[in-house]
Design a protein around this motif. Structure first.
Motif, short mmCIF file in Angstrom:
data_model
loop_
_atom_site.label_atom_id
_atom_site.label_comp_id
_atom_site.label_asym_id
_atom_site.label_seq_id
_atom_site.Cartn_x
_atom_site.Cartn_y
_atom_site.Cartn_z
N ALA A 11 21.11 95.65 -77.05
CA ALA A 11 21.95 96.44 -76.14
C ALA A 11 21.07 97.12 -75.09
N LYS A 12 21.49 97.06 -73.83
CA LYS A 12 20.74 97.66 -72.74
C LYS A 12 21.32 99.05 -72.44
N LEU A 13 20.49 100.07 -72.57
CA LEU A 13 20.92 101.45 -72.37
C LEU A 13 20.22 102.04 -71.16
N TYR A 14 20.97 102.78 -70.37
CA TYR A 14 20.45 103.38 -69.14
C TYR A 14 19.48 104.51 -69.46
N THR A 15 18.37 104.57 -68.74
CA THR A 15 17.38 105.63 -68.94
C THR A 15 17.07 106.32 -67.62
N LYS A 16 16.61 107.55 -67.72
CA LYS A 16 16.19 108.32 -66.54
C LYS A 16 14.96 109.14 -66.93
N HIS A 38 26.29 112.92 -70.00
CA HIS A 38 25.29 111.91 -69.64
C HIS A 38 24.07 112.60 -69.07
N ILE A 39 22.97 111.87 -69.00
CA ILE A 39 21.67 112.46 -68.73
C ILE A 39 21.54 112.98 -67.30
N ASN A 40 22.40 112.51 -66.37
CA ASN A 40 22.34 112.97 -64.98
C ASN A 40 23.23 114.19 -64.73
N ALA A 41 23.77 114.77 -65.77
CA ALA A 41 24.70 115.90 -65.60
C ALA A 41 24.09 117.24 -66.01
N TYR A 42 22.76 117.35 -65.93
CA TYR A 42 22.10 118.56 -66.41
C TYR A 42 21.47 119.39 -65.28
N TYR A 43 21.98 119.16 -64.06
CA TYR A 43 21.65 120.00 -62.91
C TYR A 43 20.14 120.12 -62.69
N ASP A 44 19.63 121.35 -62.59
CA ASP A 44 18.22 121.57 -62.26
C ASP A 44 17.31 121.61 -63.49
N PHE A 45 17.88 121.39 -64.65
CA PHE A 45 17.11 121.54 -65.89
C PHE A 45 15.86 120.65 -65.89
N PHE A 46 16.04 119.36 -65.77
CA PHE A 46 14.91 118.44 -65.89
C PHE A 46 13.99 118.47 -64.67
N PRO A 47 14.51 118.55 -63.44
CA PRO A 47 13.60 118.69 -62.30
C PRO A 47 12.73 119.94 -62.39
N THR A 48 13.27 121.03 -62.94
CA THR A 48 12.47 122.25 -63.07
C THR A 48 11.40 122.10 -64.13
N LEU A 49 11.75 121.51 -65.27
CA LEU A 49 10.75 121.30 -66.32
C LEU A 49 9.60 120.43 -65.83
N SER A 50 9.92 119.44 -64.99
CA SER A 50 8.89 118.51 -64.51
C SER A 50 8.20 118.99 -63.24
N SER A 51 8.55 120.18 -62.77
CA SER A 51 7.92 120.72 -61.56
C SER A 51 6.47 121.10 -61.84
N PHE A 61 18.15 109.17 -72.11
CA PHE A 61 18.94 107.95 -71.98
C PHE A 61 20.40 108.28 -72.23
N ASP A 62 21.27 107.52 -71.54
CA ASP A 62 22.70 107.62 -71.82
C ASP A 62 22.96 106.84 -73.09
N GLN A 63 23.40 107.55 -74.10
CA GLN A 63 23.58 106.91 -75.39
C GLN A 63 24.69 105.86 -75.35
N ARG A 68 26.11 105.92 -67.95
CA ARG A 68 25.86 104.66 -67.26
C ARG A 68 25.50 103.52 -68.22
N SER A 69 25.43 103.82 -69.50
CA SER A 69 25.26 102.74 -70.49
C SER A 69 26.59 102.03 -70.75
N VAL A 70 27.69 102.61 -70.26
CA VAL A 70 29.00 101.98 -70.34
C VAL A 70 29.19 101.14 -69.08
N ARG A 71 29.44 99.85 -69.28
CA ARG A 71 29.58 98.95 -68.13
C ARG A 71 30.98 98.36 -67.99
N LYS A 72 31.85 98.66 -68.95
CA LYS A 72 33.26 98.27 -68.83
C LYS A 72 34.08 99.23 -69.70
N PRO A 73 35.34 99.44 -69.36
CA PRO A 73 36.16 100.44 -70.05
C PRO A 73 36.18 100.30 -71.57
#
Length: 314
Positions: A11-16, A38-51, A61-63, A68-73
């Motif tokens: 299974a291919k799972l989306y990562t960021k 999903h992993i892109n819904a955490y606002y400034d959390f991750f960009p700040t940690l990686s600053s 990853f989107d579990q 974005r690991s969901v590709r069809k309904p």
């Protein structure tokens, strides 16, 4: 940086990934998102940690069944049973730990809400399958799902009926809507939750059964009961945070579990955020910013010999 990760069944799972622009990585944080999130819904959390202020590289990853690991309904909420959920996490941890840029770097694991419960089930598991888990320097938990708020808790009759139905029709989808009211004090964050098409509120009977069982197991541990396959002994220090006004999951249950967890050398911290709601990282009026700084400070304080640890807050 976006990418894909192949689980053991292909299974291919989306990562960021969020990496420090300087190239210097002080620590690695693997993050597990919550239910219908999903992993892109955490606002400034991750960009700040990686600053440059902290230098923490974040891998998420989107579990399976989410984001974005969901590709069809038909894949919405199709997480599989708990064994698959936890093995996906294990595979992702092994994958990240084997990357050239992470070798020799201290590894931390963090989960929010459902992801917090999953992280606990993973590190507390006594299964031989996970004995090759790489060393985890610390576990961080944001509003972990141990029990739902009493107002959200389904009746025992509904749970029993759902478990029986899951045995017959495991992939049947059903909406399990989380109310936006207590997600954040920010009206924008609440509306984002409602409007985001990737927050689809859709589970499968099999997936919801597994989610409820993981919660029930953690709740049993919190009450001092033994649970087959789980221990209360952690392999690493733990930091747990909860808003006192969270009405999505229960802060009382999370703190009760925290008290029975055994961390090496007693290294464990429970941090309450007065009047905080469920998404502490997205709370307004400086609360979210303080939460992110608290996370970074704890991580860097547990990075041996890190010059950044001494600089946090200066």
């Amino acid at each position: 940086m976006e990418g894909e990760f192949a689980a053991r069944d292909g299974a291919k799972l989306y990562t960021k990934t969020w990496k420090p622009e300087s190239g210097y990585i002080s620590a690695i944080l693997i993050f597990l998102h919550g239910f219908s999130d999903h992993i892109n819904a955490y606002y400034d959390f991750f960009p700040t940690l990686s600053s440059s202020s902290f230098g923490i590289a974040v891998y998420g990853f989107d579990q399976r069944g989410w984001g974005r690991s969901v590709r069809k309904p038909s894949e919405r909420g199709l997480t599989g049973p708990s064994t698959l959920v936890i093995s996906d996490i294990h595979d992702f941890v092994l994958h990240i730990a084997s990357l050239p840029e992470t070798l020799g770097k201290p590894l931390f694991l963090m989960g929010h809400s459902m992801g917090g419960g999953e992280a606990l089930c993973y590190v507390l598991s006594t299964s031989p399958e996970f004995q090759n888990r790489p060393p985890i320097k610390g576990l961080l938990l944001e509003a972990p799902y141990v029990e739902l708020d009493p107002s959200e808790q389904p009746s025992s009759l509904v749970v029993s009926a759902g478990k029986l139905a899951a045995m017959v029709l495991p992939h049947t989808q059903m909406k399990q809507k989380l109310h936006a009211t207590y997600m954040s004090h920010s009206p924008k964050v609440r509306q984002d939750w409602v409007d985001d098409p990737l927050c689809h509120d859709t589970g499968t009977l099999e997936g919801l059964k597994g989610l409820l069982q993981r919660s029930a197991d953690l709740s049993a541990l919190s009450h001092g009961r033994k649970v087959h396959g789980l221990s209360t002994r952690l392999p690493c220090p733990v930091w747990m945070a909860h808003g006192t006004s969270d009405r999505v999951v229960s802060p009382t249950a999370a703190e009760r579990l925290f008290k029975v967890l055994e961390a090496p050398n007693g290294d464990k911290v429970y941090h309450s955020y007065p009047d905080g709601y469920h998404k502490l990282h997205a709370e307004p009026d400086g609360v979210g910013e303080q939460f992110i700084k608290d996370v970074a400070s704890w991580i860097l304080a547990h990075v041996a010999g890190s010059p950044e640890a001494a600089q946090v807050g200066t």
